[in-house]
Scaffold this motif. Structure first.
Motif, PDB file in Angstrom:
ATOM      1  N   ARG A 479       5.208  13.372  15.484  1.00 49.62           N
ATOM      2  CA  ARG A 479       4.498  14.436  14.779  1.00 49.62           C
ATOM      3  C   ARG A 479       3.123  14.638  15.388  1.00 49.62           C
ATOM      4  NH1 ARG A 479       5.698  15.902   9.664  1.00 49.62           N
ATOM      5  NH2 ARG A 479       3.541  15.579   8.949  1.00 49.62           N
ATOM      6  N   ASP A 480       2.794  13.827  16.387  1.00 48.63           N
ATOM      7  CA  ASP A 480       1.514  13.958  17.073  1.00 48.63           C
ATOM      8  C   ASP A 480       1.620  15.010  18.171  1.00 48.63           C
ATOM      9  OD1 ASP A 480       0.537  11.897  15.477  1.00 48.63           O
ATOM     10  OD2 ASP A 480       1.119  10.354  16.929  1.00 48.63           O
ATOM     11  N   CYS A 481       0.534  15.240  18.875  1.00 53.17           N
ATOM     12  CA  CYS A 481       0.526  16.204  19.969  1.00 53.17           C
ATOM     13  C   CYS A 481       1.513  15.770  21.044  1.00 53.17           C
ATOM     14  CB  CYS A 481      -0.882  16.289  20.554  1.00 53.17           C
ATOM     15  SG  CYS A 481      -0.993  17.258  22.073  1.00 53.17           S
ATOM     16  N   ARG A 482       2.446  16.640  21.359  1.00 58.07           N
ATOM     17  CA  ARG A 482       3.471  16.277  22.342  1.00 58.07           C
ATOM     18  C   ARG A 482       2.867  16.082  23.734  1.00 58.07           C
ATOM     19  NH1 ARG A 482       8.010  16.485  19.435  1.00 58.07           N
ATOM     20  NH2 ARG A 482       8.221  18.184  17.928  1.00 58.07           N
ATOM     21  N   ASN A 503       3.628  20.902  17.451  1.00 57.98           N
ATOM     22  CA  ASN A 503       2.950  20.048  16.477  1.00 57.98           C
ATOM     23  C   ASN A 503       1.480  20.429  16.312  1.00 57.98           C
ATOM     24  OD1 ASN A 503       5.277  18.655  15.959  1.00 57.98           O
ATOM     25  ND2 ASN A 503       4.776  16.912  17.266  1.00 57.98           N
ATOM     26  N   SER A 506       1.652  23.547  14.077  1.00 53.81           N
ATOM     27  CA  SER A 506       1.956  23.254  12.670  1.00 53.81           C
ATOM     28  C   SER A 506       0.853  22.460  11.984  1.00 53.81           C
ATOM     29  CB  SER A 506       3.272  22.480  12.565  1.00 53.81           C
ATOM     30  OG  SER A 506       3.109  21.160  13.092  1.00 53.81           O
ATOM     31  N   THR A 508       0.375  19.108  12.316  1.00 52.99           N
ATOM     32  CA  THR A 508       0.622  17.667  12.190  1.00 52.99           C
ATOM     33  C   THR A 508      -0.070  16.864  13.285  1.00 52.99           C
ATOM     34  OG1 THR A 508       2.662  17.733  13.509  1.00 52.99           O
ATOM     35  CG2 THR A 508       2.868  18.116  11.138  1.00 52.99           C
ATOM     36  N   ALA A 509      -0.314  17.491  14.433  1.00 54.38           N
ATOM     37  CA  ALA A 509      -0.968  16.773  15.531  1.00 54.38           C
ATOM     38  C   ALA A 509      -2.400  16.415  15.192  1.00 54.38           C
ATOM     39  CB  ALA A 509      -0.922  17.610  16.810  1.00 54.38           C
TER      40      ALA A 509
END
Length: 573
Positions: A479-482, A503, A506, A508-509
């Motif tokens: 859910r972190d930065c890809r 992410n 959204s 979540t990151a």
């Protein structure tokens, strides 16, 4: 041989001062290649090579790796040999060099499509200076007459393109690459330049070792490709996932964001997806290694000439695919590792414009990758192969044992037998000739010891492969930065979320985002674990860290557990 060492002057770049080398590199790059500026890592690699130093350059896809040897090779005193794994890739580079032949020198290919007479002509032209750049596959260097002819030409530079192929950790491992180190020594060890677009630390280390590079300069440019948007679409069932792939491709093409590539893990998958896309009106074809050569070449031609909206392919559609305006790369299944994934998505957006990298993810699909990653040969099987090689030598068979004879004796297929021989070669139990004939290694271990060592090596490879599959899962499910996750895999820390992944969009990151609290384990720190041994910190987050261990691969550890239980200790590298 290394380039001539004489008094510094303009005619001898290896002996010239750094300022003279820099001036000549920049002049050639500007006047001949039209460079207004260098991309990250390019000039540093050129400087190292022109000064006569072995160099490993890890530069992102589309970052101009070929320019390194085009410029450096022009400024060295002698011809340039480029080992490249694909004939199509060789042909593409020869054609590009032909455009600047009057300034850079003539380039030629040496491969199995040429007649014996044409091959002799290429080698003679290399020797008399008519040809400055020769491109060949590693298989050509298994021929003593080819090595001898190249040696007589006294090459100044030996280039290994797609150098990750030399590494058993690499995602495109090619056994023929294993012997390049010996060939380099036979040629008198000209300056070596190894090039790859993706190499995690264990791959880099093995490239240096296998190519017998001497005190190499390792140039690693930033892995970030900020123009590529990173997304993962999650599905719970197979039907939904299959429809999801089709919907996203249709949406991208419908919005004018094509052309693109879809990767599938299986040949059947490529055919089914391509057929369904074609039924919906797209210009789509599939591509895999099971097709005949003519069909593969025609699909690649159509793709490059803008006759297709999408190619649906296995990884056989990979190295040498350079279409700068590719707008999306969609994976219908996870890649086998983040090494492979990074390489494959790097085919999008090479023109610098926005592009999409999408993984359509169903957790169960990781089972396919775990299956492919598994495969440890039985110890008795390895012992049998090692014993047959030694028995032949004891019987006075000086020519060694060829693979055909071993297949007949063992009843085993060529691919697993080649794997066994490669493992035995890596533990110094057998020596493989240029033609693949096997001999016992001088002072090598007896068959039982060789088999045990080879199996342990295979187990180590499998642990690494399985850990890389788990890192692929981590990327898909984070859910972190890809982008932070992806770059961290290669040991590159991105301090802030990228703002160009799903992410980040959204939100979540940004939950608990930020640097980790004070810790002795900064990225790159060599560490020791009581059970898993030596490793290095690759990624650091607020509550966990990723460590790449030499023996067991990637592990994600909770930072609190590490500090409270003293699980890791810093070590001297």
């Amino acid at each position: 041989m290394t380039p001539r060492q004489s008094a510094p002057d303009d005619d001898n770049p290896a002996g010239a001062t750094a300022s003279v080398r820099t001036r000549r590199i920049r002049e050639f790059a500007r006047d001949v290649l039209g460079f207004e500026e260098f991309r990250p890592g390019q000039e540093a690699a050129m400087q190292a090579v022109v000064s006569g130093r072995d160099t490993l350059a890890v530069l992102p896809s589309g970052a101009g790796k070929t320019a390194v040897y085009q410029v450096a090779g022009q400024l060295l005193d002698g011809p340039v040999v480029i080992v490249s794994p694909l004939i199509a890739l060789q042909r593409d580079q020869v054609e590009r060099l032909a455009e600047i032949e009057d300034r850079a020198g003539r380039a030629a290919q040496l491969n199995s499509t040429l007649s014996a007479g044409d091959q002799r002509e290429v080698l003679e032209s290399l020797q008399d200076g008519t040809v400055r750049f020769v491109f060949l596959a590693p298989e050509q260097l298994t021929k003593p007459e080819v090595v001898d002819a190249i040696s007589e030409a006294k090459p100044a530079l030996f280039v290994v393109d797609e150098a990750h192929c030399v590494s058993a950790w690499g995602h495109d491992f090619r056994p023929d690459y294993l012997r390049l180190g010996g060939v380099i020594e036979q040629l008198g060890h000209p300056t070596v330049l190894a090039l790859t677009a993706t190499a995690a630390p264990p791959v880099r280390a093995e490239i240096v070792e296998r190519l017998e590079m001497r005190d190499p300069e390792v140039v690693v440019a930033g892995f970030d490709r900020p123009e590529i948007r990173l997304e993962v679409d999650h599905y719970a069932d197979a039907h939904g996932k299959e429809q999801g792939v089709l919907d996203r491709v249709l949406a991208e093409i419908g919005e004018g964001r094509g052309p693109g590539i879809v990767y599938s893990a299986t040949r059947r998958g490529t055919e089914e997806i391509a057929t369904q896309l074609a039924d919906r009106g797209l210009r789509a074809r599939y591509y895999h290694a099971g097709l005949n050569k003519g069909d593969r070449e025609d699909t690649q031609r159509a793709w490059m000439e803008d006759e297709l909206d999408v190619v649906v392919a296995t990884t056989a559609f990979g190295m040498g695919i350079d279409k700068p305006d590719t707008r999306f790369v969609i994976h219908a299944e996870p890649a086998d590792s983040l090494d492979s994934y990074y390489q494959e998505i790097g085919r999008a957006g090479r023109d610098g414009r926005p592009a999409l990298a999408l993984l359509v993810y169903r957790q169960e699909d990781l089972g396919v990758r775990r299956f492919f990653a598994a495969g440890i040969p039985p110890e008795e099987e390895l012992k049998q192969v090692a014993g047959l090689v030694q028995a032949a030598a004891a019987a006075g068979i000086e020519d060694g044992v060829d693979v055909k004879a071993l297949r007949e004796e063992t009843g085993r297929a060529a691919t697993p037998l080649a794997r066994d021989l490669n493992l035995l070669e890596q533990v110094a139990a057998v020596v493989l000739d240029d033609d693949g004939t096997a001999h016992p290694a001088p002072e090598g271990p007896p068959p039982a010891e060789a088999a045990e060592a080879a199996r342990e090596l295979a187990e180590q490879h499998e642990r690494m492969d399985q850990s890389r599959v788990e890192m692929m899962r981590g990327y898909a499910e984070t859910r972190d930065c890809r982008r932070q996750f992806l770059l961290g895999y290669f040991g590159e820390q991105l301090d802030e979320p990228c703002g160009n992944c799903d992410n980040c969009e959204s939100g979540t990151a940004y939950e608990d985002a930020g640097p980790a609290e004070d810790t002795p384990f900064a990225v790159g720190t060599p560490v020791e674990h009581s059970e898993w041994g030596a490793g290095a910190v690759m990624r650091l987050e607020d509550d966990r860290l990723v460590v790449l261990f030499d023996e067991v691969g990637y592990k994600t550890l909770g930072l609190a557990a590490v500090t409270e239980n003293d699980l890791l200790r810093a070590r001297t590298p």
